[in-house]
Design a protein around this motif. Structure first.
Motif, PDB file in Angstrom:
ATOM      1  N   LYS A 219      37.680  30.163  62.589  1.00  0.00           N
ATOM      2  CA  LYS A 219      36.723  31.199  62.186  1.00  0.00           C
ATOM      3  C   LYS A 219      37.402  32.562  62.137  1.00  0.00           C
ATOM      4  O   LYS A 219      37.137  33.374  61.251  1.00  0.00           O
ATOM      5  N   ARG A 223      37.365  33.279  58.345  1.00  0.00           N
ATOM      6  CA  ARG A 223      36.155  34.046  58.063  1.00  0.00           C
ATOM      7  C   ARG A 223      36.292  35.514  58.466  1.00  0.00           C
ATOM      8  O   ARG A 223      35.945  36.408  57.703  1.00  0.00           O
ATOM      9  N   LYS A 227      36.434  38.335  55.663  1.00  0.00           N
ATOM     10  CA  LYS A 227      35.221  39.117  55.434  1.00  0.00           C
ATOM     11  C   LYS A 227      35.405  40.616  55.703  1.00  0.00           C
ATOM     12  O   LYS A 227      34.822  41.457  55.033  1.00  0.00           O
TER      13      LYS A 227
END
Length: 367
Positions: A219, A223, A227
């Motif tokens: 993650k 991510r 992000k």
């Protein structure tokens, strides 16, 4: 003869979008009786079976799920064959297998789930070829959620639907399916690690910790770094965090399959250093990406040895990948990136390339 009325009756009733009360009124009985049938606590009188079958436009055999064991055996055989294809990254063969199974058993949620997964794996490997492909994944997932009461099958569908809508840029739908997921603290894994005692409890807890740590690392690298509007220095910190987590879990480098993950995080780190043409740091990261790719490629069946995971065993034959070959093939493609041109002639770079080529066909215990 195996009879499975309860699941079939519930599925037919939900597909027809009627309540237990509606079915009970049609049959002239109480809704409590229908509830007992669907819980497997009793069966209708034999004289009532034709009436129920006619109501749902099925045969009595279909109502009683006669032959379900034969179907389940065929699905099990497909799953065993599929596991071999997924282990070898044979996405086309895996998809063809489940397309054929789906044409034979179009109402089996387990087959729908496997087909959905097969399409998804192919998409991960090749990218979204068309909106028709993604629409089909969504259609299968929504059908599963309508018809399946099996927890794992539903959760798999929810996860894939969330990912697909996120990639399609439909944040509203991605969040909708994300909301259908379970609570972090009440997952099966969390509760089993709490409830199971003894040595089996240790094993379950180690598996839970392994899942938590590896997922946290992914993650962060995938991510969080993707992000946020992070500087190059901040991204370096994120990738080092992911690597550090995995090394805390596997301080002895007996990482098996998880070497793929560590190798990948080092490749991200190498790109960041290459962007500033820091030759020493770039080469160091590339040496590590090669090291862990080779460890993953040479994975053999056996136990992990680090204290946090030493009750768990590696299972190379059970690994799933969406590419052919082993991790060394992926890392060789990584070395082709233009940003590494400034170190391409360096002896250390050439040695990484040499070792990856040497190990790119290594199959370990995967076959």
């Amino acid at each position: 003869m195996e009879i499975n009325l309860k699941d079939t009756l519930r599925r037919l009733r939900q597909k027809k979008n009627i309540t237990q009360e509606t079915l009970a009124a049609y049959l002239g009985i109480t809704h409590q009786s229908v509830g007992k049938w669907e819980r497997g606590e009793g069966f209708p009188d034999i004289t009532m079976l034709p009436k129920i079958a006619i109501y749902f436009d099925v045969t009595v055999d279909e109502l009683l799920d006669v032959g379900k064991s034969r179907i389940q055996e065929k699905i099990k055989q497909c799953q065993e064959e599929s596991a071999k294809y997924k282990n070898a990254g044979e996405n086309e063969k895996n998809l063809a297998l489940w397309e054929e199974a789906y044409s034979e058993f179009p109402n089996e949620c387990e087959v729908m789930s496997e087909l959905m997964s097969a399409i998804y794996l192919k998409v991960l490997a090749e990218g979204f070829s068309s909106r028709e492909t993604t629409d089909r994944i969504v259609s299968l997932g929504e059908q599963i959620l309508q018809e399946s009461n099996e927890t794992q099958t539903r959760e798999d569908a929810i996860q894939t639907l969330c990912y697909i809508h996120d990639w399609l840029g439909d944040e509203e739908k991605a969040l909708y399916y994300a909301g259908k997921g379970g609570s972090f603290h009440s997952t099966r894994e969390a509760l089993f690690s709490f409830a199971q005692s003894g040595e089996e409890g240790v094993k379950i807890t180690q598996q839970y910790i392994l899942s938590l740590v590896s997922e946290a690392a992914r993650k962060a690298a995938h991510r969080l770094a993707g992000k946020g509007d992070y500087t190059a220095e901040e991204k370096v910190c994120i990738y080092e965090f992911s690597i550090g987590l995995m090394k805390l879990l596997f301080p002895d480098d007996n990482v098996g399959f998880y070497g793929n993950y560590i190798s990948e995080y080092y490749s991200y780190l190498a790109r960041q250093y290459a962007a500033t043409e820091n030759a020493e740091k770039t080469l160091e990261a590339l040496e590590n990406t090669g090291k862990y790719a080779i460890i993953a490629a040479q994975e053999r069946d056996g136990a992990y040895t680090a204290p946090m995971v030493n009750r768990l065993r590696k299972n190379p034959a059970g690994n799933v990948q969406n590419y052919k070959g082993n991790a060394c093939n992926l890392r060789l493609k990584e070395l082709e990136r233009q940003e590494y041109d400034f170190v391409r002639g360096n002896e250390r770079f050439l040695e990484v390339e040499k070792q990856l080529i040497k190990n790119k066909s290594f199959a370990g215990d995967h076959k």
